[in-house]
Design a protein around this motif. Structure first.
Motif, short mmCIF file in Angstrom:
data_model
loop_
_atom_site.label_atom_id
_atom_site.label_comp_id
_atom_site.label_asym_id
_atom_site.label_seq_id
_atom_site.Cartn_x
_atom_site.Cartn_y
_atom_site.Cartn_z
N ASP A 159 0.55 -7.04 6.96
CA ASP A 159 -0.71 -7.78 7.07
C ASP A 159 -1.98 -7.31 6.42
N GLY A 160 -1.89 -6.31 5.67
CA GLY A 160 -3.23 -5.96 4.92
C GLY A 160 -4.09 -5.41 6.03
N SER A 161 -3.95 -4.88 7.10
CA SER A 161 -4.78 -4.29 8.03
C SER A 161 -4.66 -2.92 7.93
N PHE A 180 7.55 -7.31 3.97
CA PHE A 180 7.54 -8.64 4.41
C PHE A 180 6.01 -9.17 4.95
N THR A 181 5.77 -10.45 4.35
CA THR A 181 4.21 -10.65 4.58
C THR A 181 4.45 -12.21 4.91
N VAL A 182 3.54 -12.44 5.95
CA VAL A 182 3.49 -13.96 6.25
C VAL A 182 2.14 -14.31 6.03
N ASP A 183 1.89 -15.34 5.78
CA ASP A 183 0.57 -16.22 5.53
C ASP A 183 -0.48 -15.12 4.81
N TYR A 198 -5.50 -11.35 2.53
CA TYR A 198 -5.21 -10.33 3.04
C TYR A 198 -6.06 -9.26 2.37
N GLU A 199 -6.86 -8.09 3.08
CA GLU A 199 -7.80 -7.30 2.34
C GLU A 199 -7.13 -6.70 1.36
N ILE A 200 -5.55 -5.98 1.62
CA ILE A 200 -5.03 -5.33 0.72
C ILE A 200 -3.62 -6.13 0.42
N PRO A 201 -3.41 -6.95 -0.60
CA PRO A 201 -2.32 -7.70 -0.77
C PRO A 201 -1.01 -6.80 -0.64
N ALA A 202 0.07 -7.35 -0.31
CA ALA A 202 1.37 -6.63 -0.29
C ALA A 202 1.91 -5.99 -1.66
N ASP A 203 1.46 -6.82 -2.88
CA ASP A 203 1.56 -6.09 -4.24
C ASP A 203 0.99 -4.76 -4.28
N GLU A 204 -0.24 -4.58 -3.80
CA GLU A 204 -0.70 -3.17 -3.89
C GLU A 204 -0.08 -2.23 -2.96
N ALA A 205 0.19 -2.75 -1.87
CA ALA A 205 0.83 -1.80 -1.05
C ALA A 205 2.38 -1.26 -1.79
#
Length: 266
Positions: free
Chosen positions: A154-156, A179-182, A186-193
């Motif tokens: 969730d970018g947290s 896996f990300t919802v909505d 997000y401060e840090i997108p899943a693609d960056e993670a």
């Protein structure tokens, strides 16, 4: 992730905790920090309270003495590295005190009962130390440390901390999905993670789900089942959020997933 804190006590979840800790130790070439807790009974109210307390404490000490003999014999057979600490007091305080030099803490979850540990305060106190906690059903006997890992993103700050902390374990996983919802905003997108994990040699797929008809935790449960996750990594923000996270609806429903191990923390 070499130091694995294992809570030992003669309760229904001990076998599951030992099995999972052994799986972690083998996967990570780690060492078990075995914490055997004699929990001091709490009695209130009547003339016989102190005598009753002393009798119950004596029974608890004898039970844990025999438990130590059984467990050390098993660990010697397994050939893992371990060190042992005997302690006495409230289990949540004992685990928190031992957590400072632990990389991960192995705990089970169960319905609280007056004759056993209440694991919710144990998990809460341990998580407030900022450590990843492997939370298992008390009948889980096959934790697949090198299996399929689903990371709830969730970018947290909490999700980021858990991602970093679990890198050594995720490097051993047979497959990793973020896996990300909505996911918008997000401060840090899943693609960056995912890019961060790739720099540690971890190949990741990213799955994005719009909220739609389900809450985030419901989508997460669905995805864990359909993707056949062996465990789930989750994070939380800070103290107040963590208390809601551990005691509120989202994690309560996630922890209700019968056979899914969850690594959680802030």
């Amino acid at each position: 992730m070499k130091s694995i804190l294992l809570l030992l006590h003669d309760d229904d979840g001990q076998t599951a905790r030992i099995s999972a800790a052994l799986a972690l130790a083998r996967a990570l070439d780690g060492e078990l920090s075995c914490l055997d807790v004699v929990e001091v009974p709490h009695l209130v109210g009547d003339y016989y309270s102190e005598a009753g307390r002393a009798m119950l404490l004596g029974d608890e000490e004898r039970r844990e003495h025999f438990n130590k003999d059984r467990v050390t014999e098993q660990l010697d057979r397994e050939g893992v590295r371990y060190r042992w600490t005997d302690t006495q007091g409230d289990a949540d305080a004992c685990v928190a005190a031992a957590a400072d030099l632990a990389d991960i803490i192995v705990l089970t979850r169960e319905t609280p009962n007056p004759l056993g540990f209440n694991f919710r305060p144990i998990v809460l106190r341990a998580a407030l130390k900022g450590k990843p906690i492997l939370s298992l059903p008390e009948d889980a006997l096959d934790f697949r440390a090198t299996g399929r890992a689903l990371v709830a993103w969730d970018g947290s700050e909490g999700a980021t901390n858990m991602l970093r902390a679990c890198v050594p374990l995720l490097q051993k996983a047979s497959a990793v999905e973020l896996f990300t919802v909505d996911y918008r905003g997000y401060e840090i997108p899943a693609d960056e993670a995912a890019e961060y994990l790739s720099r540690h040699g971890i190949h990741v797929t990213v799955s994005k789900q719009k909220g739609g008809d389900h809450n985030s935790d419901e989508w997460l449960r669905i995805r864990c089942a359909t993707w056949r996750a062996d465990y789930c990594v989750m994070g939380a923000f800070g103290d107040s959020h963590l208390r809601h996270y551990l005691f509120g609806s989202t994690t309560r429903r996630m922890l209700a997933l019968g056979d899914l191990p969850i690594i959680l923390g802030r």
